[in-house]
Design a protein around this motif. Sequence first.
Motif, mmCIF file in Angstrom:
data_model
loop_
_atom_site.group_PDB
_atom_site.id
_atom_site.type_symbol
_atom_site.label_atom_id
_atom_site.label_comp_id
_atom_site.label_asym_id
_atom_site.label_seq_id
_atom_site.Cartn_x
_atom_site.Cartn_y
_atom_site.Cartn_z
ATOM 1 N N THR A 136 26.866 105.914 -64.605
ATOM 2 C CA THR A 136 25.884 106.727 -64.792
ATOM 3 C C THR A 136 25.481 106.686 -66.435
ATOM 4 N N VAL A 137 25.943 106.218 -67.510
ATOM 5 C CA VAL A 137 26.089 106.045 -68.723
ATOM 6 C C VAL A 137 26.735 105.206 -68.807
ATOM 7 N N THR A 138 25.778 104.363 -69.834
ATOM 8 C CA THR A 138 26.457 103.456 -70.008
ATOM 9 C C THR A 138 25.973 102.773 -71.675
ATOM 10 N N LYS A 139 26.795 101.977 -72.487
ATOM 11 C CA LYS A 139 26.294 101.893 -73.857
ATOM 12 C C LYS A 139 25.088 100.715 -73.978
ATOM 13 N N GLY A 140 24.472 100.364 -72.901
ATOM 14 C CA GLY A 140 23.599 99.528 -72.630
ATOM 15 C C GLY A 140 22.091 100.439 -72.702
ATOM 16 N N LEU A 141 22.595 101.761 -71.761
ATOM 17 C CA LEU A 141 22.118 103.008 -72.076
ATOM 18 C C LEU A 141 21.580 103.751 -73.068
ATOM 19 N N LEU A 142 22.321 103.757 -73.832
ATOM 20 C CA LEU A 142 22.275 104.088 -74.579
ATOM 21 C C LEU A 142 21.309 103.959 -75.948
ATOM 22 N N GLU A 143 21.222 102.515 -76.420
ATOM 23 C CA GLU A 143 20.426 102.105 -77.497
ATOM 24 C C GLU A 143 19.101 103.093 -77.072
ATOM 25 N N ARG A 194 34.562 98.593 -67.376
ATOM 26 C CA ARG A 194 35.128 99.149 -69.113
ATOM 27 C C ARG A 194 35.521 100.037 -69.738
ATOM 28 N N SER A 195 36.320 100.485 -68.887
ATOM 29 C CA SER A 195 36.672 102.015 -70.168
ATOM 30 C C SER A 195 35.886 102.805 -71.598
ATOM 31 N N ASP A 196 35.379 100.918 -72.573
ATOM 32 C CA ASP A 196 35.073 102.211 -73.414
ATOM 33 C C ASP A 196 33.222 101.389 -73.690
ATOM 34 N N TYR A 197 32.140 100.890 -72.188
ATOM 35 C CA TYR A 197 31.432 99.996 -71.690
ATOM 36 C C TYR A 197 30.579 101.656 -71.104
ATOM 37 N N VAL A 198 31.382 102.597 -70.243
ATOM 38 C CA VAL A 198 31.314 103.537 -69.519
ATOM 39 C C VAL A 198 31.364 104.787 -70.028
ATOM 40 N N PRO A 199 30.667 105.988 -70.610
ATOM 41 C CA PRO A 199 31.095 106.635 -70.925
ATOM 42 C C PRO A 199 30.856 107.846 -70.167
ATOM 43 N N TYR A 200 30.541 107.162 -69.018
ATOM 44 C CA TYR A 200 30.211 108.727 -68.601
ATOM 45 C C TYR A 200 29.928 107.805 -66.646
ATOM 46 N N GLY A 257 30.949 87.522 -69.492
ATOM 47 C CA GLY A 257 30.006 88.776 -70.224
ATOM 48 C C GLY A 257 29.867 90.785 -69.026
ATOM 49 N N THR A 258 31.005 90.462 -68.171
ATOM 50 C CA THR A 258 31.042 91.696 -66.993
ATOM 51 C C THR A 258 31.401 92.690 -67.865
ATOM 52 N N ASN A 259 30.971 93.915 -67.689
ATOM 53 C CA ASN A 259 31.465 94.721 -67.936
ATOM 54 C C ASN A 259 31.818 96.301 -66.988
#
Length: 788
Positions: free
Chosen positions: A669-676, A656-662, A596-598
């Motif tokens: 700095t910005v992850t899919k988790g942060l953007l929930e 993972r490039s799809d998990y970290v947009p920035y 489960g590591t991104n």
Amino acid sequence: MKQTIQPPMNTSITIHSEKSNVKDSCPIIDEKYKQIPLSPLFPFDKLKAEAILQQQGAAALWRPITAYIEPPLGDTVPGTGNRGDLEPKSKDKGTPPDFVIPLPLRRHTPADLQMYTYPAVRTCHDLPGKFPVDRGLEYDEMGNLIVWNVGNDPMPDDFPQQEAPFCPVEADPFLPWIHDYFPSQDGTRIEFIAQNKRRCRTGKNFDAEVNRLVPQITLMQPISVQRLSDQKAQEKAPELWNPGDDSQNTPRYRLAPHEESDPDGQYSRFICRFHATDWNNPSQTKIIGETLSAYPFNYEFAAYRKGSTDVILLTPGGKDTTLFWTSNFRFHCPVPVELQPAVAKGLTVLSDGSPSLYVDVVPIRTSVRYNEIYMTENLIGPRDQWELPGFDPYTRWGEKNVLPRVEASGRWANLPICSPPVLTDECTEKDNKNKRSMEVLVPQVEKMPEKPHVLSACLWASAEFKTRGKSKGASTDTQDRLQEWIEFHLMVGFDHIYVFDNSGAHTNETSLAPVLEPYGNKVSRIDWPSIVCNNNVPAHDSCGERSSQYAAENACRTRYAPFTKWIASFDTDEYLVPMGNYTSLKDVLKDAETMGTNILSFRSSRGRLRTDKSEEVNNDAREKMPNATFLEAYNCDSAGSPKPSWGDRARKQVYRSDYVPYHFVHYSTVTKGLLETYEDVQEKGISNWRRKYSERSPSERVTDEIDEAVMVHTKTLGADMTGGYKQRCRHDHQKKWQACWVAYPYPDDANAKAYDEQGMEFNCQINKRVDQFWVPRLREAMAKRKQG
């Protein structure tokens, strides 16, 4: 129209090498596409366009990049607001100015705009290297290279006007400070990579700059707009400039609250006007559509979820500079649907690289928001639970704030739309006229079922460069380092390495192209001569902002994430080394992903220079032996393994490039988790959405340095750092602030003394796997490469 100023053609010096293995944005020539119905307004005949190019030449078709500078917004009450107490430990972040309410209409005309043209970009082959980012190389009267803006001297009053011929952002800070732009792989977007120029000069002597450049942050704050017919716009704001006819039939726009705005205008900031060469009259272009820009993520929402209640994106005093992630700025212009197939295939780019499709970027100008949030309940929950005041668009904008026409607006104009980035950026010479065609390596429109690469690296490097600070010397060992670094990382599993070559910011005599040539399609070079806007050391009153490096990382991730599952940005003195039973970083990542590591972090601590891999110079200093590899010479870690938690400060990450947009240097700095969002959580049946978010293990974790992977930091240590080592490295040396950078490895015997028989204090740990396993393989690989 006010005076047009053109910078000299040699303003920006860019290195070109016909031997370079990379030519980005090369056109795809496909004779199957004789006529493409891009738009009812613009049926594109490829053969006709090529014939006109041959008859009239590229110069007749060329439209230079142009900036239109708009007068200041006039939205603040003069004499109000201040920067506050600028002492580092002060909590006074300044007082915002009073705003004129409602926001004044922008009543100027096209004649009120200043126009600057930038002639260096003539074809798509000139991007991004010749885009007007900065002044380029400058020399003093003695012929010495000037490191721009090192020091803390106040800027002259006419500084914005001095800079405008080279880059317009100082003169009009609502213009994004663009470093790179390109179409997305599917042709649906034009991606823009920009920087926040307000971060360049923040010290006590820069009040005017900090205040003037506030719009650079304003651009990160979404606004909402509503499209209007021309008739409606004139009814609401008849005092705005009107050309007298509306033959182009383009939409008009009004600042409107979320509930009244268009769906694609709810979180926007720019009008994107697309226009193309009129092949019936090639000296002109036709407007073929306008769209509203979008963000890859909502910057205010991301800042809100990071949890700070006293600084969202900026402060009047500029103390938001501690929020390093606000250095970068990304947005995109949606491409009109009918243009997307041609943009994806690069079909509007002619055989010599000449573009036939352009986009203008028109900022929508509003007052800045200081800690007022302009979001909706679906993003952050019920309004009565908000921890900061909500922005009131009715009061601040008024109900009739119609935007001026594009022709009367400050903007970037004639930005050529080129081809999307490709997997390996290979081009071939077609004839002596330097025509190029693309070897199509991956589909450009169809979605790839699986990314072709597992692991890629981004590198910002220069053949030579100035170290930080005004008095520091130059480093010239990059070319030697780069060969070894590339060889090692290809050996441990990297599929591809993208090198953003910054040599043009430091020298006009060389580049990294010859060094990269032997690696073929495993390594791509992107010409990147933009200058670091502030090279001061971090402790300086106006601390350094490595704008060029930060933009390069952002561009690399955005350009090449579609091709790779995992990606990393790090430096030529940092080696990511598989440990334990691993011999490939791909296997490390494969196993990490099952857990489960991104995001995988590598802690950093500096290596010391080994005596057995160095030689004495100047009687009391040491330097690396010429025949020693950098990896072995500095394989004595000051902290050992596993490194303590303070090693997180300078960590590097594979993610993972799809998990970290920035990603920003050391941080995801910005992850899919942060953007929930609040709505996302509610849909999952979770009732307590938490405002503050941070990644936790196993999603983001530190590597197991013994059994998984470790970072070996091999920063160069010359005579200036190792001088006096015979005294500094003794256990009884009294001046402990004089660091010892020569290695005296801890012995295997855990009960040994703290120093050796000569009194030299043990200070680092040798990684035996590096010495015994990796260095021999590295030497073998380098020898094999040298033999061809």
